[in-house]
Design a protein around this motif. Structure first.
Motif, PDB file in Angstrom:
ATOM      1  N   ASP A  27      -5.863  12.800   4.262  1.00 11.86           N
ATOM      2  CA  ASP A  27      -6.894  11.785   4.134  1.00 11.86           C
ATOM      3  C   ASP A  27      -7.088  11.304   2.697  1.00 11.86           C
ATOM      4  OD1 ASP A  27      -9.407  10.167   4.140  1.00 11.86           O
ATOM      5  OD2 ASP A  27     -10.571  11.645   4.505  1.00 11.86           O
ATOM      6  N   THR A  73      -6.966   4.564  -0.514  1.00 10.07           N
ATOM      7  CA  THR A  73      -5.880   3.352  -0.895  1.00 10.07           C
ATOM      8  C   THR A  73      -5.632   3.264  -1.978  1.00 10.07           C
ATOM      9  OG1 THR A  73      -6.975   2.277   1.408  1.00 10.07           O
ATOM     10  CG2 THR A  73      -5.522   0.970  -0.137  1.00 10.07           C
ATOM     11  N   ARG A 107       9.429  15.572   6.918  1.00  7.10           N
ATOM     12  CA  ARG A 107       8.165  15.196   6.521  1.00  7.10           C
ATOM     13  C   ARG A 107       7.263  16.229   7.260  1.00  7.10           C
ATOM     14  NH1 ARG A 107       5.308   9.318   7.601  1.00  7.10           N
ATOM     15  NH2 ARG A 107       3.198   9.994   7.546  1.00  7.10           N
ATOM     16  N   PRO A 149       5.092   9.706  -2.721  1.00  7.08           N
ATOM     17  CA  PRO A 149       5.097   8.631  -2.098  1.00  7.08           C
ATOM     18  C   PRO A 149       6.236   8.476  -0.956  1.00  7.08           C
ATOM     19  CG  PRO A 149       4.700   8.299  -4.202  1.00  7.08           C
ATOM     20  CD  PRO A 149       5.138   9.551  -4.021  1.00  7.08           C
ATOM     21  N   ALA A 150       5.832   8.039   0.332  1.00  9.23           N
ATOM     22  CA  ALA A 150       6.868   7.815   1.398  1.00  9.23           C
ATOM     23  C   ALA A 150       7.924   7.012   0.741  1.00  9.23           C
ATOM     24  CB  ALA A 150       6.366   7.286   2.409  1.00  9.23           C
ATOM     25  N   HIS A 151       7.821   5.992  -0.111  1.00  8.34           N
ATOM     26  CA  HIS A 151       8.963   5.017  -0.548  1.00  8.34           C
ATOM     27  C   HIS A 151       9.846   6.023  -1.542  1.00  8.34           C
ATOM     28  CE1 HIS A 151       7.385   3.597  -4.301  1.00  8.34           C
ATOM     29  NE2 HIS A 151       6.150   4.020  -3.674  1.00  8.34           N
ATOM     30  N   ARG A 193       0.922  -1.255  -0.137  1.00 11.01           N
ATOM     31  CA  ARG A 193       0.141   0.031  -0.006  1.00 11.01           C
ATOM     32  C   ARG A 193       1.001   1.124  -0.115  1.00 11.01           C
ATOM     33  NH1 ARG A 193      -4.862   1.613   4.447  1.00 11.01           N
ATOM     34  NH2 ARG A 193      -5.122   3.731   3.586  1.00 11.01           N
ATOM     35  N   GLU A 194       0.539   2.265  -0.760  1.00  9.05           N
ATOM     36  CA  GLU A 194       1.199   3.319  -1.085  1.00  9.05           C
ATOM     37  C   GLU A 194       1.010   4.224   0.057  1.00  9.05           C
ATOM     38  OE1 GLU A 194       2.845   5.198  -4.879  1.00  9.05           O
ATOM     39  OE2 GLU A 194       1.126   6.265  -4.493  1.00  9.05           O
ATOM     40  N   GLN A 195       1.922   4.951   0.786  1.00  7.17           N
ATOM     41  CA  GLN A 195       1.706   6.039   1.774  1.00  7.17           C
ATOM     42  C   GLN A 195       2.123   7.491   1.118  1.00  7.17           C
ATOM     43  OE1 GLN A 195       3.964   5.960   5.480  1.00  7.17           O
ATOM     44  NE2 GLN A 195       2.393   7.274   6.620  1.00  7.17           N
ATOM     45  N   VAL A 196       1.172   8.367   1.254  1.00  8.77           N
ATOM     46  CA  VAL A 196       1.630   9.767   0.447  1.00  8.77           C
ATOM     47  C   VAL A 196       1.797  10.623   1.636  1.00  8.77           C
ATOM     48  CG1 VAL A 196       0.634  11.418  -0.884  1.00  8.77           C
ATOM     49  CG2 VAL A 196       0.142   9.251  -1.632  1.00  8.77           C
ATOM     50  N   VAL A 197       2.990  11.294   1.607  1.00  5.40           N
ATOM     51  CA  VAL A 197       3.368  12.376   2.464  1.00  5.40           C
ATOM     52  C   VAL A 197       3.723  13.454   1.979  1.00  5.40           C
ATOM     53  CG1 VAL A 197       4.226  10.414   4.066  1.00  5.40           C
ATOM     54  CG2 VAL A 197       5.670  11.620   2.329  1.00  5.40           C
TER      55      VAL A 197
END
Length: 317
Positions: free
Chosen positions: A283, A286, A277, A262-264, A182-186
């Motif tokens: 919000d 997914t 960050r 993306p955090a990665h 799952r991609e986390q956007v920061v």
């Protein structure tokens, strides 16, 4: 009594015996140029010869393939179907020749990977490094681009797989999608940015700064647009739309822009302290990063090995 299946079998046998690759290449060229003259030039034949190739194909398949109009030589519906499948045939022959050449030269296969921008900064290099450790003679070709470019290339067989954010609606009937993570956007900014030392910020507080956002065609962009709309249709003071992390990184280090990444993708710069960050809850729905492959196409041994490696290294992301 001759059945429909028997008729089709006879037609297949006849076409396999009589249709030539040069004719299929001519049809593909006509489809690309929408011109018999330009297609003839590409294959270095006369226009009458090109016309005869198309007529011979139409006779063999028993359907009209090209319609001439004021728009040029336009493929019919039957023509589009044959062009699509002819591209697959030509691509597989090309891939086979490349694999044979690699093996003859002491190699051990070839992999063509389509990479969306979100996948190329961490997961892909890790997979390439691990693959070359175990199979140093594998040739790995990386093609970067958007889904608009890569999905047609995957369908036509020019590439073996696509690594990146998984499309939610496109070509579902043709593709197998393998979820990796799952991609986390920061939200990130430079070290020393006015927002870097603040905690529990609200999105409204970020609007006084310009933002770096993915372009409109990015899979994640609708989610970001919704994020702004849910907060009263907010708009940053300025917007830079860019897929290029090298460009985005340079802008972040030299300006007060805020980037949604993306955090990665930003992991190295965040770990090393070059970027910070922003402490804000985003919000966003997914979105998964994964691999898309064609359902009906068997991967080569090298491509299958690379796929397994991608799945393995993604466990650590």
């Amino acid at each position: 009594m001759v059945t429909r299946d028997q008729d089709i079998t006879r037609m297949v046998n006849r076409i396999l015996t009589r249709v030539r690759f040069r004719q299929l290449r001519m049809l593909i060229a006509v489809g690309e140029h929408r011109s018999l003259l330009q297609a003839a030039k590409e294959l270095n034949v006369s226009q009458p010869a090109a016309t005869n190739m198309i007529k011979d194909l139409e006779a063999e398949f028993g359907v009209s393939l090209i319609h001439r109009s004021n728009k040029g030589a336009v493929p019919t519906n039957h023509g589009e179907v044959l062009i699509k499948n002819a591209k697959l045939i030509v691509a597989r022959v090309s891939a086979t020749i490349q694999e044979l050449d690699d093996l003859s030269g002491g190699g051990s296969g070839r992999v063509a990977v389509g990479a969306l921008p979100a996948a190329s900064s961490q997961v892909l290099p890790m997979a390439i490094e691990k693959t070359l450790e175990k199979r140093p003679n594998v040739t790995i070709k990386v093609v970067e681009g958007t889904n608009e470019v890569l999905l047609p290339a995957l369908r036509s067989g020019e590439i073996d797989m696509i690594l990146g954010r998984l499309p939610t609606q496109t070509y579902h009937e043709e593709l197998e999608q393998i979820k990796l993570f799952r991609e986390q956007v920061v939200a990130v900014v430079r070290k020393g940015h006015p927002l870097a030392q603040h905690s529990k910020l609200k999105i409204e507080e970020l609007m006084q700064f310009g933002w770096i956002l993915p372009p409109a065609e990015a899979i994640i962009r609708p989610e970001l647009n919704k994020l702004f709309q849910d907060h009263g249709d907010l708009r940053p003071t300025s917007v830079v739309e860019s897929f290029s992390y090298l460009t985005n990184r340079r802008l972040l280090l030299k300006t007060d822009l805020v980037a949604l990444l993306p955090a990665h993708v930003a992991a190295f710069d965040l770990t090393e302290g070059y970027l910070k960050r922003v402490d804000i809850a985003l919000d966003i729905g997914t979105i998964f990063v994964g691999i898309s492959i064609r359902k009906e196409r068997a991967l080569s041994p090298a491509a299958r090995f690379f796929l397994d490696v991608l799945q393995d290294v993604s466990k650590d992301v």
